[in-house]
Design an enzyme around this catalytic site. Structure first.
Site, PDB file in Angstrom:
ATOM      1  CB  SER A   1      -0.997  -3.363   4.776  1.00 32.87           C
ATOM      2  OG  SER A   1      -0.554  -2.376   5.422  1.00 32.87           O
TER       3      SER A   1
ATOM      4  CG  ASP B   1       1.999   0.637   4.426  1.00 34.06           C
ATOM      5  OD1 ASP B   1       1.510   1.842   3.939  1.00 34.06           O
ATOM      6  OD2 ASP B   1       1.061  -0.395   4.988  1.00 34.06           O
TER       7      ASP B   1
ATOM      8  CG  ASP C   1      -2.576   1.107   6.033  1.00 28.61           C
ATOM      9  OD1 ASP C   1      -1.250   0.770   5.566  1.00 28.61           O
ATOM     10  OD2 ASP C   1      -3.367   0.368   6.412  1.00 28.61           O
TER      11      ASP C   1
END
Length: 556
Positions: A152, A312, A316
């Site tokens: 992430s 990012d 998400d």
């Protein structure tokens, strides 16, 4: 915790990660299974870590993927497995390793047809579409699932690996615990000289038998069913987008072309060092679209666009920048989005509720109550929204860390993982259809419900200190007041689903604090919010940090 002097400044080339050394470490370092920091550990969003620290290495990925294959066989999942990766340096070798194991188990693997990067929401969307009309309970019966190779927003030297079951969302604790335990059992028996029990074929063979899937076209063409793309196009909005070097870099141009939008990608660079970034608050490179420091480049361009957007590395998470408000705090955008969607923009049934994590702003509570909607307050982790999004009982699920997803316009499920792309596009729809941007919309909410002051403070915490923080109980709070107000609730379980929160939340009529260990980093997180201003917020935080320090022995 004090910000670094480097926060918001361009990255110094001398500080960038050595990608070649990072990749060598991925293959050369074999984790020590007796060291808890080198074991497989699924946090709120999968297993994460750096190969330099023996926390994300080839052995980990072999063991996790083998465990996933065994879990699929155990559950009878015989459908395709969709796999996507982001732009972090470790994502490519980890994907290669995973494919070698998946192919050895004869899994019908679906990879991006252009060998490109794939956002987390595109994987979730593909799983949902493949399983439409099928039941996700009982035997597998050809059900699809997926793997997303991403840490992430984490720094460039991290890797990440998460499993999404047939419901399309982040795997629930019972699933991740089984996979984690099985992977660690394999690690204990498999060092450098033996990988007995783990099936594997050469990468060239694995890649040759994987089936292509056009993630981009499938996702982009379907967007009109979740967002009013016609309204955005007709408005002529000038939209800027910074993918922050992440997996959405190819998606935004495709969206602009497909729907005829006036959209400019302000930064199309893809570089695994992320050397084009500005430093985050702590002097690290982190692709966090909710951070003013990490988003400094896009914020500087805010007057050039009606709405500017960020994502990012796996897309998400969302970031929304407006000319007047600058970068919206995620809580502010969530509040404005909920007021817009449930205030007439969607014709969802009266029973459809709103989901929020317990560390998200209480402004959401006030907005939802005013709308006459049901509030579902859950622990941190998007997995808690999955069932409600699947069955349509939750129309919108959001968390303070800039993660959200919501239903299609017809009230059916879109994605069950966080979707930063549709959240960004919702900001455009709101602006196009109401004539005011989300920053103005939030200001209108504060005029009605009060203006909260909100802050999160992170402090370093060892694994033992994190464990102590996770064991906090109501008995640890001996005071009857908090920052001068009577305490009205002490929570260790979430009101919306009675699930353990892995920490503590203390509530008064005008404020609250929550303390919990991070699921992905060695930090303790303390959140606080006050509807009585910054001075009262500072008092809340002081008392909260003192409690955390007394329990963990850390600095609080």
């Amino acid at each position: 915790m004090a910000s670094s002097d480097r926060a918001g400044k361009p990255a110094d080339p001398a500080t960038l990660v050595d990608i070649d050394a990072l990749l060598r470490a991925y293959y050369d370092i074999v984790p020590d299974p007796s060291d808890t920091t080198q074991q497989v550990a699924f946090g709120t969003s999968g297993h994460r870590g750096s190969s330099f620290r023996g926390a994300f290495n080839e052995t980990h990925i072999l063991a996790i993927t083998e465990a996933i294959c065994r879990y699929r066989a155990r559950m009878g999942y015989g459908g395709p497995l969709f796999i996507g990766r982001d732009t972090h340096a470790l994502s490519e070798p980890a994907t290669r390793t995973a494919l070698e194991v998946l192919a050895a188990h004869d899994v019908d693997v679906r990879v991006d047809s252009a060998d490109g990067f794939t956002p987390t929401p595109a994987v979730s969307h593909s799983i949902i579409v493949a399983n439409r009309g099928r039941t996700t309970g009982g035997a597998g019966q050809g059900l699809a699932d997926g793997i997303v190779v991403t840490p992430s927003h984490n720094p460039p030297d991290d890797g990440g690996f998460k499993y999404n079951p047939p419901n399309g969302g982040p795997a629930d604790t019972d699933v991740t615990r089984w996979i984690q335990d099985e992977a660690n059992r394999l690690l204990e028996g498999n060092g450098r000289d033996g990988m007995a029990g783990i099936k594997r074929v050469p990468y060239e063979r694995a890649r040759a038998i994987a089936n292509p899937h056009d993630f981009t076209a499938s996702y982009v063409a379907d967007l009109a069913n979740v967002i009013d793309m016609d309204a955005i196009r007709a408005s002529g909005l000038r939209i800027g987008v910074d993918p922050m070097g992440g997996a959405s870099v190819g998606y935004w141009p495709a969206i602009a072309e497909h729907y005829g939008l006036d959209l400019t990608v302000t930064n199309d660079k893809v570089d695994p060092t992320f050397g084009f970034m500005t430093y985050d608050w702590d002097g690290k490179i982190r692709m966090d679209p909710s951070s003013p420091s990490a988003m400094a480049g896009l914020i500087a361009l805010r007057d050039s666009f009606d709405v500017a957007l960020g994502n990012d590395a796996d897309a998400d998470r969302h970031g929304v920048v407006t000319p007047a408000a600058g970068l919206l705090n995620p809580n502010h955008f969530l509040s404005a989005a909920i007021a817009y969607l449930f205030g007439g923009a969607r014709a969802w049934g009266a029973a459809v509720g709103v989901g929020k994590t317990l560390v998200s702003s209480s402004m959401i509570d006030r907005v939802v109550a005013d709308l006459g909607r049901r509030l579902v307050e859950v622990p941190v982790g998007f997995k808690w929204f999955v069932d409600g999004l699947v069955d349509g009982s939750i129309g919108f699920g959001g968390e303070e860390s800039a993660g959200a997803s919501f239903l299609r316009r017809d009230g059916s499920v879109w994605t069950t993982d966080k979707d930063g792309i549709i959240a960004d596009l919702l900001a455009c729809e709101l602006t196009a259809r109401t004539g005011r941007d989300p920053g103005v919309a939030y200001a209108e909410l504060t005029a009605r419900f009060g203006e909260p002051a909100y802050r999160r403070v992170d402090a370093p915490a060892s694994p033992d200190q994190k464990a102590a923080l996770g064991r906090l109980s109501p008995a640890d709070v001996t005071a009857s007041t908090l920052a001068g107000d009577p305490i009205t609730a002490i929570l260790t379980r979430a009101p919306g689903n009675d699930a353990p929160i892995g920490g503590l939340k203390v509530v008064t009529a005008s404020g609250w604090f929550a303390a919990r260990p991070s699921g992905t980093e060695n930090v303790a997180k303390v959140y606080a919010e006050s509807f009585r201003g910054e001075a009262h917020l500072a008092q809340l935080l002081d008392e909260a940090q003192a409690l955390v320090a007394s329990v963990t022995g850390g600095p609080g």
